[in-house]
Design an enzyme around this catalytic site. Sequence first.
Site, PDB file in Angstrom:
ATOM      1  N   LYS A 293     -45.558 -16.826   6.916  1.00 40.13           N
ATOM      2  CA  LYS A 293     -46.276 -16.540   8.164  1.00 40.13           C
ATOM      3  C   LYS A 293     -47.526 -15.725   7.838  1.00 40.13           C
ATOM      4  CE  LYS A 293     -45.455 -14.591  12.796  1.00 40.13           C
ATOM      5  NZ  LYS A 293     -44.457 -13.943  13.677  1.00 40.13           N
TER       6      LYS A 293
ATOM      7  N   SER B  75     -43.621 -16.120  18.112  1.00 44.31           N
ATOM      8  CA  SER B  75     -44.912 -16.305  17.504  1.00 44.31           C
ATOM      9  C   SER B  75     -44.900 -17.028  16.155  1.00 44.31           C
ATOM     10  CB  SER B  75     -45.578 -14.944  17.328  1.00 44.31           C
ATOM     11  OG  SER B  75     -44.855 -14.159  16.399  1.00 44.31           O
TER      12      SER B  75
ATOM     13  N   SER C   1     -39.579 -13.697  17.787  1.00 45.94           N
ATOM     14  CA  SER C   1     -40.541 -14.606  17.172  1.00 45.94           C
ATOM     15  C   SER C   1     -40.022 -15.512  16.058  1.00 45.94           C
ATOM     16  CB  SER C   1     -41.725 -13.821  16.635  1.00 45.94           C
ATOM     17  OG  SER C   1     -42.602 -13.589  17.688  1.00 45.94           O
TER      18      SER C   1
HETATM   19  N1  GLN Z   1     -42.798 -13.138  22.390  1.00 45.63           N
HETATM   20  C1  GLN Z   1     -42.695 -11.753  22.118  1.00 45.63           C
HETATM   21  C2  GLN Z   1     -44.040 -11.097  22.334  1.00 45.63           C
HETATM   22  O1  GLN Z   1     -44.918 -11.754  22.720  1.00 45.63           O
HETATM   23  C3  GLN Z   1     -42.179 -11.533  20.734  1.00 45.63           C
HETATM   24  C4  GLN Z   1     -43.180 -11.625  19.670  1.00 45.63           C
HETATM   25  C5  GLN Z   1     -42.627 -11.355  18.306  1.00 45.63           C
HETATM   26  O2  GLN Z   1     -41.407 -11.317  18.115  1.00 45.63           O
HETATM   27  N2  GLN Z   1     -43.521 -11.119  17.363  1.00 45.63           N
HETATM   28  O3  GLN Z   1     -44.209  -9.939  22.141  1.00 45.63           O
END
Ligand code: GLN
Length: 487
Positions: A81, A156, A180
Amino acid sequence: MIMEIYNYYAYELNSLFKRGELCASEITKAFLDRIDTVDSKLNSFISVYKDHALASALRIDEKRSKAQPLSDLAAVPIGIKDNIAVKGMKMTCGSRMLENYISPYNASVIEKLNSADSVLIGKLNMDEFAMGSSSETSFFGAVRNPYDTNRVAGGSSGGCAAGVSACEVPVAIGSDTGGSIRLPASFCGAVGLKPTYSAVSRYGLTAFSSSLDQIGPVCRCVKDTALTYDYISGHDDRDSTSCSFKGTNCFADLRCGIKGTVVGVPYELFSGRIHPFVEEKFCSFLTAIEKLGAKITRIKLNTSPFALPAYYVISSAEASSNLSRFDGVRYGFRADDYTDINDMYIKTRTQGFGEEVKRRIMLGTFVLSSGYYDQYYIKAVNAARQIKSELKSIMEKIDVIALPTAPQTAFKIGQKLDDPVEMYQNDVYTVIANLTGLPAISFPCGKDENGLPIGAQLIAGAFNEQLLLDMAYTYETDVGGFAKPEL
Ligand code: GLN
Protein backbone atom coordinates in the site's frame (compact mmCIF):
# COMPACT_ATOMS: atom_id res chain seq x y z
CA MET A 1 -5.01 -27.25 -19.11
CA ILE A 2 -1.91 -25.78 -17.48
CA MET A 3 -2.63 -23.38 -14.66
CA GLU A 4 -1.31 -19.87 -15.20
CA ILE A 5 1.42 -18.96 -12.71
CA TYR A 6 -0.53 -15.95 -11.44
CA ASN A 7 -3.37 -18.21 -10.30
CA TYR A 8 -1.26 -19.93 -7.66
CA TYR A 9 -1.43 -18.97 -4.03
CA ALA A 10 1.68 -17.60 -2.33
CA TYR A 11 2.37 -20.78 -0.36
CA GLU A 12 2.09 -22.83 -3.58
CA LEU A 13 4.44 -20.50 -5.47
CA ASN A 14 6.94 -20.78 -2.66
CA SER A 15 6.94 -24.58 -2.71
CA LEU A 16 7.13 -24.70 -6.52
CA PHE A 17 10.13 -22.38 -6.23
CA LYS A 18 11.79 -24.38 -3.47
CA ARG A 19 11.29 -27.62 -5.41
CA GLY A 20 12.95 -26.03 -8.42
CA GLU A 21 9.82 -26.24 -10.58
CA LEU A 22 9.60 -22.48 -11.02
CA CYS A 23 12.26 -19.82 -10.65
CA ALA A 24 11.67 -16.48 -8.97
CA SER A 25 12.22 -14.62 -12.25
CA GLU A 26 9.52 -16.64 -14.02
CA ILE A 27 7.09 -16.03 -11.17
CA THR A 28 7.85 -12.32 -11.11
CA LYS A 29 7.47 -11.99 -14.89
CA ALA A 30 4.13 -13.79 -14.79
CA PHE A 31 2.73 -11.31 -12.27
CA LEU A 32 4.22 -8.29 -14.07
CA ASP A 33 2.54 -9.51 -17.28
CA ARG A 34 -0.71 -9.96 -15.41
CA ILE A 35 -0.46 -6.37 -14.17
CA ASP A 36 0.19 -5.21 -17.75
CA THR A 37 -2.93 -7.04 -18.89
CA VAL A 38 -5.46 -6.11 -16.21
CA ASP A 39 -4.33 -3.01 -14.32
CA SER A 40 -5.62 -0.56 -16.90
CA LYS A 41 -9.11 -1.84 -15.99
CA LEU A 42 -8.59 -1.66 -12.23
CA ASN A 43 -6.04 1.05 -11.38
CA SER A 44 -4.80 -1.02 -8.42
CA PHE A 45 -1.22 0.14 -8.73
CA ILE A 46 0.14 3.66 -8.42
CA SER A 47 3.63 2.54 -9.35
CA VAL A 48 5.13 -0.72 -10.58
CA TYR A 49 8.88 -1.30 -10.19
CA LYS A 50 9.62 -3.87 -12.89
CA ASP A 51 13.40 -3.59 -12.90
CA HIS A 52 13.61 -3.62 -9.16
CA ALA A 53 11.36 -6.69 -8.98
CA LEU A 54 13.25 -8.59 -11.68
CA ALA A 55 16.60 -7.74 -10.07
CA SER A 56 15.44 -9.09 -6.69
CA ALA A 57 14.07 -12.19 -8.38
CA LEU A 58 17.45 -12.85 -10.01
CA ARG A 59 19.18 -12.44 -6.66
CA ILE A 60 16.78 -14.91 -5.06
CA ASP A 61 17.31 -17.42 -7.90
CA GLU A 62 21.02 -17.13 -7.31
CA LYS A 63 20.53 -17.79 -3.64
CA ARG A 64 18.65 -20.97 -4.47
CA SER A 65 21.32 -22.10 -6.90
CA LYS A 66 23.86 -21.78 -4.08
CA ALA A 67 21.58 -23.88 -1.87
CA GLN A 68 21.27 -21.07 0.69
CA PRO A 69 18.34 -21.25 3.15
CA LEU A 70 15.04 -19.97 1.78
CA SER A 71 12.06 -18.72 3.74
CA ASP A 72 8.43 -19.74 3.23
CA LEU A 73 7.82 -16.39 1.61
CA ALA A 74 10.83 -16.53 -0.73
CA ALA A 75 10.03 -15.66 -4.38
CA VAL A 76 6.52 -14.49 -3.50
CA PRO A 77 5.58 -11.23 -5.28
CA ILE A 78 4.11 -8.65 -2.91
CA GLY A 79 2.38 -5.32 -3.47
CA ILE A 80 2.63 -2.60 -0.83
CA LYS A 81 0.00 0.00 0.00
CA ASP A 82 1.36 3.40 -0.96
CA ASN A 83 1.49 4.73 2.60
CA ILE A 84 4.27 2.31 3.62
CA ALA A 85 7.87 3.36 3.00
CA VAL A 86 9.99 1.30 0.60
CA LYS A 87 13.47 2.75 0.14
CA GLY A 88 13.98 4.19 -3.33
CA MET A 89 10.31 3.84 -4.29
CA LYS A 90 7.73 6.60 -4.45
CA MET A 91 5.34 6.87 -1.53
CA THR A 92 2.45 9.07 -2.55
CA CYS A 93 -0.18 8.11 0.06
CA GLY A 94 -2.59 8.64 -2.84
CA SER A 95 -2.03 12.39 -2.55
CA ARG A 96 -0.84 15.23 -4.72
CA MET A 97 1.03 16.35 -1.60
CA LEU A 98 3.49 13.46 -2.02
CA GLU A 99 3.18 12.94 -5.77
CA ASN A 100 6.94 12.79 -6.29
CA TYR A 101 8.13 11.84 -2.83
CA ILE A 102 10.67 8.99 -2.72
CA SER A 103 11.15 7.14 0.57
CA PRO A 104 14.70 7.40 1.92
CA TYR A 105 14.28 4.34 4.18
CA ASN A 106 12.39 1.09 4.58
CA ALA A 107 9.46 0.51 6.92
CA SER A 108 10.16 -2.31 9.39
CA VAL A 109 7.66 -4.59 7.62
CA ILE A 110 9.55 -4.01 4.37
CA GLU A 111 12.86 -4.99 5.98
CA LYS A 112 11.20 -8.16 7.22
CA LEU A 113 9.79 -8.96 3.77
CA ASN A 114 13.15 -8.25 2.17
CA SER A 115 15.00 -10.52 4.53
CA ALA A 116 12.41 -13.21 3.75
CA ASP A 117 13.36 -12.81 0.04
CA SER A 118 9.90 -11.89 -1.14
CA VAL A 119 9.74 -9.81 -4.32
CA LEU A 120 8.39 -6.28 -3.96
CA ILE A 121 6.48 -5.43 -7.11
CA GLY A 122 5.20 -1.91 -6.51
CA LYS A 123 2.92 0.43 -4.64
CA LEU A 124 -0.82 0.03 -4.42
CA ASN A 125 -3.51 2.66 -4.82
CA MET A 126 -5.51 3.91 -1.85
CA ASP A 127 -7.75 6.66 -0.56
CA GLU A 128 -5.75 9.82 0.03
CA PHE A 129 -3.83 9.41 3.30
CA ALA A 130 -5.98 6.31 3.95
CA MET A 131 -9.06 8.42 4.59
CA GLY A 132 -12.01 6.82 2.90
CA SER A 133 -14.02 3.67 2.41
CA SER A 134 -14.02 3.39 -1.36
CA SER A 135 -10.54 4.24 -2.73
CA GLU A 136 -12.12 7.03 -4.76
CA THR A 137 -10.35 9.91 -3.01
CA SER A 138 -6.95 8.97 -4.48
CA PHE A 139 -5.25 11.72 -6.47
CA PHE A 140 -4.40 8.94 -8.93
CA GLY A 141 -8.00 8.01 -9.68
CA ALA A 142 -10.43 5.49 -8.22
CA VAL A 143 -9.62 1.81 -7.88
CA ARG A 144 -12.16 -0.38 -9.65
CA ASN A 145 -13.69 -3.58 -8.35
CA PRO A 146 -12.56 -6.70 -10.27
CA TYR A 147 -16.09 -8.16 -9.96
CA ASP A 148 -17.63 -5.12 -11.65
CA THR A 149 -15.39 -2.34 -12.83
CA ASN A 150 -18.19 0.23 -12.51
CA ARG A 151 -18.08 -0.31 -8.78
CA VAL A 152 -15.68 0.67 -6.03
CA ALA A 153 -13.10 -1.69 -4.56
CA GLY A 154 -13.71 -0.46 -1.01
CA GLY A 155 -11.15 1.47 0.94
CA SER A 156 -8.85 2.66 1.92
CA SER A 157 -6.65 -0.30 0.88
CA GLY A 158 -8.64 -0.70 -2.36
CA GLY A 159 -5.53 -1.28 -4.47
CA CYS A 160 -4.47 -4.11 -2.15
CA ALA A 161 -7.82 -5.88 -2.34
CA ALA A 162 -8.47 -5.36 -6.06
CA GLY A 163 -4.87 -6.27 -6.92
CA VAL A 164 -4.94 -9.49 -4.92
CA SER A 165 -8.42 -10.48 -6.05
CA ALA A 166 -7.44 -9.99 -9.71
CA CYS A 167 -4.22 -12.01 -9.21
CA GLU A 168 -1.94 -9.04 -9.93
CA VAL A 169 -0.08 -10.07 -6.79
CA PRO A 170 -0.72 -13.03 -4.49
CA VAL A 171 -0.10 -10.94 -1.37
CA ALA A 172 -0.58 -7.27 -0.47
CA ILE A 173 0.32 -5.35 2.65
CA GLY A 174 -2.27 -2.79 3.70
CA SER A 175 -3.15 -0.65 6.69
CA ASP A 176 -6.32 -0.56 8.77
CA THR A 177 -7.29 2.37 10.99
CA GLY A 178 -11.06 1.89 10.92
CA GLY A 179 -11.56 -1.01 8.52
CA SER A 180 -9.29 -0.22 5.61
CA ILE A 181 -8.05 -3.79 5.20
CA ARG A 182 -11.30 -5.59 5.96
CA LEU A 183 -13.76 -3.44 4.03
CA PRO A 184 -11.99 -3.64 0.65
CA ALA A 185 -11.25 -7.32 1.27
CA SER A 186 -14.98 -7.91 1.70
CA PHE A 187 -15.90 -5.85 -1.41
CA CYS A 188 -13.35 -7.69 -3.57
CA GLY A 189 -13.78 -11.23 -2.23
CA ALA A 190 -10.38 -11.38 -0.52
CA VAL A 191 -9.16 -12.26 2.96
CA GLY A 192 -7.95 -9.36 5.11
CA LEU A 193 -6.48 -9.45 8.60
CA LYS A 194 -6.23 -6.50 10.95
CA PRO A 195 -3.85 -7.72 13.63
CA THR A 196 -4.01 -6.77 17.30
CA TYR A 197 -2.84 -3.18 17.87
CA SER A 198 0.94 -3.38 18.36
CA ALA A 199 1.43 -6.85 16.84
CA VAL A 200 2.93 -5.44 13.63
CA SER A 201 5.39 -2.54 13.70
CA ARG A 202 4.16 0.72 12.19
CA TYR A 203 7.64 2.15 11.75
CA GLY A 204 7.57 3.50 8.19
CA LEU A 205 3.78 3.61 7.91
CA THR A 206 2.56 7.16 7.25
CA ALA A 207 0.60 7.99 10.40
CA PHE A 208 -3.11 8.70 10.04
CA SER A 209 -4.47 8.00 13.53
CA SER A 210 -1.63 6.65 15.61
CA SER A 211 -3.76 5.13 18.36
CA LEU A 212 -5.68 3.04 15.80
CA ASP A 213 -3.39 2.37 12.79
CA GLN A 214 -2.30 -1.23 12.12
CA ILE A 215 -0.54 -2.90 9.21
CA GLY A 216 -1.83 -6.27 7.96
CA PRO A 217 -2.05 -8.65 5.00
CA VAL A 218 -4.61 -8.99 2.21
CA CYS A 219 -4.53 -12.33 0.36
CA ARG A 220 -6.69 -14.71 -1.66
CA CYS A 221 -6.74 -17.51 0.90
CA VAL A 222 -6.38 -17.96 4.63
CA LYS A 223 -3.11 -19.91 4.43
CA ASP A 224 -1.40 -17.02 2.66
CA THR A 225 -2.82 -14.60 5.21
CA ALA A 226 -1.37 -16.65 8.08
CA LEU A 227 1.95 -17.02 6.29
CA THR A 228 2.31 -13.31 5.60
CA TYR A 229 1.21 -12.35 9.09
CA ASP A 230 3.95 -14.54 10.57
CA TYR A 231 6.58 -12.72 8.54
CA ILE A 232 5.48 -9.21 9.48
CA SER A 233 4.46 -9.63 13.13
CA GLY A 234 6.61 -9.28 16.23
CA HIS A 235 8.48 -6.77 18.31
CA ASP A 236 10.32 -3.81 16.80
CA ASP A 237 12.47 -1.40 18.81
CA ARG A 238 11.66 1.37 16.36
CA ASP A 239 7.93 1.40 17.19
CA SER A 240 7.39 2.40 20.82
CA THR A 241 3.90 0.86 20.79
CA SER A 242 5.21 -2.48 19.52
CA CYS A 243 4.32 -5.70 21.39
CA SER A 244 6.92 -7.71 23.26
CA PHE A 245 6.63 -11.05 21.46
CA LYS A 246 9.20 -12.05 18.84
CA GLY A 247 6.84 -13.38 16.23
CA THR A 248 4.02 -15.80 15.48
CA ASN A 249 3.69 -19.27 14.02
CA CYS A 250 0.16 -19.12 12.65
CA PHE A 251 0.91 -20.77 9.29
CA ALA A 252 2.49 -23.89 10.78
CA ASP A 253 -0.15 -24.03 13.51
CA LEU A 254 -3.14 -23.52 11.20
CA ARG A 255 -5.81 -26.07 12.12
CA CYS A 256 -9.14 -27.07 10.66
CA GLY A 257 -11.69 -27.53 13.39
CA ILE A 258 -13.81 -25.16 15.44
CA LYS A 259 -15.65 -27.59 17.70
CA GLY A 260 -16.84 -25.83 20.84
CA THR A 261 -15.70 -22.35 19.77
CA VAL A 262 -18.18 -19.89 21.25
CA VAL A 263 -19.25 -17.27 18.72
CA GLY A 264 -21.11 -14.21 20.01
CA VAL A 265 -23.43 -12.55 17.51
CA PRO A 266 -24.84 -9.06 18.21
CA TYR A 267 -27.96 -9.58 16.06
CA GLU A 268 -29.46 -6.21 17.01
CA LEU A 269 -26.64 -4.44 15.24
CA PHE A 270 -27.58 -5.72 11.82
CA SER A 271 -30.93 -7.56 11.80
CA GLY A 272 -33.21 -5.75 9.38
CA ARG A 273 -30.76 -2.87 9.08
CA ILE A 274 -28.50 -3.99 6.27
CA HIS A 275 -28.75 -5.09 2.66
CA PRO A 276 -31.04 -8.19 2.81
CA PHE A 277 -28.61 -10.32 0.79
CA VAL A 278 -25.77 -9.48 3.13
CA GLU A 279 -27.89 -10.47 6.10
CA GLU A 280 -29.08 -13.67 4.46
CA LYS A 281 -25.59 -14.80 3.44
CA PHE A 282 -24.10 -13.83 6.77
CA CYS A 283 -26.77 -15.87 8.57
CA SER A 284 -26.07 -18.84 6.28
CA PHE A 285 -22.43 -18.46 7.23
CA LEU A 286 -23.42 -18.68 10.91
CA THR A 287 -25.42 -21.83 10.19
CA ALA A 288 -22.44 -23.30 8.34
CA ILE A 289 -20.04 -22.72 11.23
CA GLU A 290 -22.61 -24.04 13.67
CA LYS A 291 -22.70 -27.26 11.63
CA LEU A 292 -18.93 -27.35 11.88
CA GLY A 293 -19.18 -27.33 15.66
CA ALA A 294 -19.20 -23.66 16.70
CA LYS A 295 -21.63 -22.59 19.42
CA ILE A 296 -23.58 -19.51 18.36
CA THR A 297 -24.79 -17.27 21.13
CA ARG A 298 -26.64 -13.96 21.08
CA ILE A 299 -24.76 -11.03 22.61
CA LYS A 300 -25.53 -7.39 23.17
CA LEU A 301 -23.09 -4.60 22.45
CA ASN A 302 -24.73 -1.72 24.29
CA THR A 303 -21.92 0.72 23.59
CA SER A 304 -21.79 0.04 19.85
CA PRO A 305 -23.87 3.10 18.81
CA PHE A 306 -20.96 5.24 20.06
CA ALA A 307 -18.36 3.45 17.96
CA LEU A 308 -18.70 5.26 14.64
CA PRO A 309 -18.95 8.81 16.06
CA ALA A 310 -16.11 8.14 18.51
CA TYR A 311 -13.98 6.77 15.68
CA TYR A 312 -14.52 9.80 13.43
CA VAL A 313 -13.77 12.27 16.23
CA ILE A 314 -10.63 10.48 17.47
CA SER A 315 -9.22 9.59 14.06
CA SER A 316 -9.79 13.10 12.69
CA ALA A 317 -8.26 14.70 15.80
CA GLU A 318 -5.13 12.56 15.44
CA ALA A 319 -5.05 13.08 11.67
CA SER A 320 -5.14 16.86 12.04
CA SER A 321 -2.04 16.64 14.18
CA ASN A 322 -0.23 13.97 12.13
CA LEU A 323 -0.82 15.78 8.85
CA SER A 324 0.52 19.10 10.08
CA ARG A 325 3.94 17.94 8.87
CA PHE A 326 2.82 18.38 5.26
CA ASP A 327 3.44 22.09 5.07
CA GLY A 328 5.47 22.49 1.90
CA VAL A 329 8.70 22.97 3.85
CA ARG A 330 10.04 19.48 4.49
CA TYR A 331 8.06 17.14 2.28
CA GLY A 332 6.71 16.93 -1.20
CA PHE A 333 4.49 19.45 -2.90
CA ARG A 334 4.86 23.22 -2.47
CA ALA A 335 2.61 25.74 -4.23
CA ASP A 336 4.76 27.95 -6.43
CA ASP A 337 2.96 31.26 -6.37
CA TYR A 338 3.00 32.78 -2.87
CA THR A 339 3.77 36.09 -1.19
CA ASP A 340 5.01 35.11 2.29
CA ILE A 341 5.37 32.01 4.45
CA ASN A 342 1.77 32.06 5.64
CA ASP A 343 0.53 32.33 2.10
CA MET A 344 2.85 29.45 1.17
CA TYR A 345 1.38 27.19 3.89
CA ILE A 346 -2.16 28.08 2.90
CA LYS A 347 -1.70 27.60 -0.83
CA THR A 348 0.35 24.42 -0.40
CA ARG A 349 -2.21 22.76 1.84
CA THR A 350 -5.16 24.03 -0.18
CA GLN A 351 -3.76 22.69 -3.44
CA GLY A 352 -1.91 19.65 -2.08
CA PHE A 353 -4.73 17.99 -0.14
CA GLY A 354 -8.01 16.72 -1.57
CA GLU A 355 -11.50 17.46 -0.24
CA GLU A 356 -11.83 14.52 2.15
CA VAL A 357 -8.44 15.08 3.78
CA LYS A 358 -9.24 18.76 4.26
CA ARG A 359 -12.59 17.83 5.78
CA ARG A 360 -10.87 15.57 8.32
CA ILE A 361 -8.21 18.16 9.17
CA MET A 362 -10.88 20.78 9.78
CA LEU A 363 -13.04 18.40 11.80
CA GLY A 364 -10.02 17.27 13.82
CA THR A 365 -8.82 20.80 14.47
CA PHE A 366 -12.32 21.78 15.56
CA VAL A 367 -12.78 18.94 18.05
CA LEU A 368 -9.37 19.69 19.57
CA SER A 369 -9.87 23.43 19.85
CA SER A 370 -10.37 25.03 23.23
CA GLY A 371 -14.02 25.17 24.18
CA TYR A 372 -14.87 22.08 22.13
CA TYR A 373 -12.17 19.73 23.39
CA ASP A 374 -14.19 18.47 26.36
CA GLN A 375 -17.43 18.39 24.42
CA TYR A 376 -16.11 16.30 21.54
CA TYR A 377 -12.64 14.88 21.90
CA ILE A 378 -12.76 13.90 25.59
CA LYS A 379 -16.27 12.57 25.12
CA ALA A 380 -15.12 10.39 22.21
CA VAL A 381 -12.13 9.10 24.17
CA ASN A 382 -14.44 8.21 27.07
CA ALA A 383 -16.85 6.46 24.71
CA ALA A 384 -13.96 4.44 23.27
CA ARG A 385 -12.94 3.49 26.79
CA GLN A 386 -16.46 2.25 27.53
CA ILE A 387 -16.57 0.23 24.32
CA LYS A 388 -13.24 -1.31 25.26
CA SER A 389 -14.33 -2.29 28.73
CA GLU A 390 -17.65 -3.71 27.48
CA LEU A 391 -15.86 -5.83 24.91
CA LYS A 392 -13.33 -6.95 27.47
CA SER A 393 -16.02 -8.37 29.72
CA ILE A 394 -17.88 -9.93 26.77
CA MET A 395 -14.71 -11.60 25.51
CA GLU A 396 -14.35 -13.33 28.87
CA LYS A 397 -17.49 -15.33 28.07
CA ILE A 398 -17.05 -16.01 24.37
CA ASP A 399 -14.20 -16.75 21.94
CA VAL A 400 -15.06 -14.52 19.00
CA ILE A 401 -17.61 -11.95 17.88
CA ALA A 402 -19.11 -12.46 14.43
CA LEU A 403 -20.49 -9.58 12.36
CA PRO A 404 -20.90 -8.75 8.70
CA THR A 405 -17.84 -6.78 7.56
CA ALA A 406 -19.98 -4.11 5.93
CA PRO A 407 -23.70 -3.35 5.73
CA GLN A 408 -23.70 -3.70 1.95
CA THR A 409 -21.68 -4.85 -1.05
CA ALA A 410 -19.59 -2.73 -3.44
CA PHE A 411 -21.50 0.35 -4.59
CA LYS A 412 -21.19 2.24 -7.87
CA ILE A 413 -18.28 4.58 -8.40
CA GLY A 414 -19.40 8.12 -7.54
CA GLN A 415 -22.56 6.96 -5.74
CA LYS A 416 -21.57 8.12 -2.25
CA LEU A 417 -18.94 10.74 -2.95
CA ASP A 418 -21.27 13.68 -2.28
CA ASP A 419 -22.46 12.35 1.04
CA PRO A 420 -19.57 11.83 3.48
CA VAL A 421 -21.80 10.70 6.33
CA GLU A 422 -23.29 7.95 4.18
CA MET A 423 -19.78 6.94 3.15
CA TYR A 424 -18.76 6.72 6.83
CA GLN A 425 -21.64 4.30 7.49
CA ASN A 426 -19.68 1.61 5.69
CA ASP A 427 -17.30 1.46 8.64
CA VAL A 428 -19.96 0.84 11.27
CA TYR A 429 -18.92 -2.79 11.89
CA THR A 430 -15.18 -2.46 11.39
CA VAL A 431 -14.24 0.46 13.66
CA ILE A 432 -15.08 -1.61 16.77
CA ALA A 433 -11.89 -3.67 16.39
CA ASN A 434 -9.74 -0.56 15.98
CA LEU A 435 -11.19 1.27 18.96
CA THR A 436 -10.58 -1.79 21.13
CA GLY A 437 -7.27 -2.81 19.57
CA LEU A 438 -8.60 -6.33 19.01
CA PRO A 439 -7.64 -8.47 16.00
CA ALA A 440 -10.25 -8.98 13.27
CA ILE A 441 -10.46 -10.84 9.98
CA SER A 442 -12.74 -10.53 6.97
CA PHE A 443 -13.27 -13.30 4.43
CA PRO A 444 -15.86 -14.07 1.75
CA CYS A 445 -19.12 -15.72 2.81
CA GLY A 446 -21.12 -15.58 -0.41
CA LYS A 447 -22.34 -13.20 -3.08
CA ASP A 448 -25.27 -10.86 -3.54
CA GLU A 449 -27.87 -10.81 -6.34
CA ASN A 450 -25.35 -9.05 -8.64
CA GLY A 451 -22.59 -11.56 -8.00
CA LEU A 452 -20.70 -9.17 -5.72
CA PRO A 453 -18.77 -10.64 -2.78
CA ILE A 454 -20.02 -10.39 0.81
CA GLY A 455 -17.64 -10.47 3.77
CA ALA A 456 -17.95 -12.09 7.18
CA GLN A 457 -15.97 -10.58 10.01
CA LEU A 458 -14.67 -12.22 13.16
CA ILE A 459 -13.15 -10.35 16.11
CA ALA A 460 -11.11 -12.22 18.74
CA GLY A 461 -9.37 -11.45 22.02
CA ALA A 462 -6.04 -9.63 21.91
CA PHE A 463 -3.25 -11.60 20.21
CA ASN A 464 -5.60 -14.41 19.25
CA GLU A 465 -5.01 -14.12 15.50
CA GLN A 466 -4.53 -17.89 15.44
CA LEU A 467 -8.17 -18.48 16.38
CA LEU A 468 -9.38 -16.06 13.69
CA LEU A 469 -7.24 -17.75 11.08
CA ASP A 470 -8.24 -21.27 12.19
CA MET A 471 -11.93 -20.37 12.02
CA ALA A 472 -11.63 -18.73 8.62
CA TYR A 473 -9.55 -21.67 7.39
CA THR A 474 -12.11 -24.20 8.61
CA TYR A 475 -14.89 -22.34 6.82
CA GLU A 476 -12.82 -21.86 3.66
CA THR A 477 -11.98 -25.56 3.56
CA ASP A 478 -15.64 -26.46 4.10
CA VAL A 479 -16.84 -24.31 1.19
CA GLY A 480 -14.03 -25.59 -1.02
CA GLY A 481 -12.11 -22.31 -1.30
CA PHE A 482 -13.11 -18.77 -2.20
CA ALA A 483 -14.19 -17.78 -5.71
CA LYS A 484 -12.27 -15.53 -8.09
CA PRO A 485 -13.54 -12.82 -10.44
CA GLU A 486 -13.57 -13.36 -14.21
CA LEU A 487 -11.38 -10.75 -15.81
N1 GLN B 1 -12.99 4.29 6.23
C1 GLN B 1 -12.37 4.73 7.43
C2 GLN B 1 -12.00 6.18 7.30
O1 GLN B 1 -12.29 6.75 6.33
C3 GLN B 1 -11.19 3.87 7.73
C4 GLN B 1 -9.96 4.21 7.02
C5 GLN B 1 -8.79 3.36 7.39
O2 GLN B 1 -8.95 2.32 8.04
N2 GLN B 1 -7.61 3.81 7.02
O3 GLN B 1 -11.43 6.76 8.17
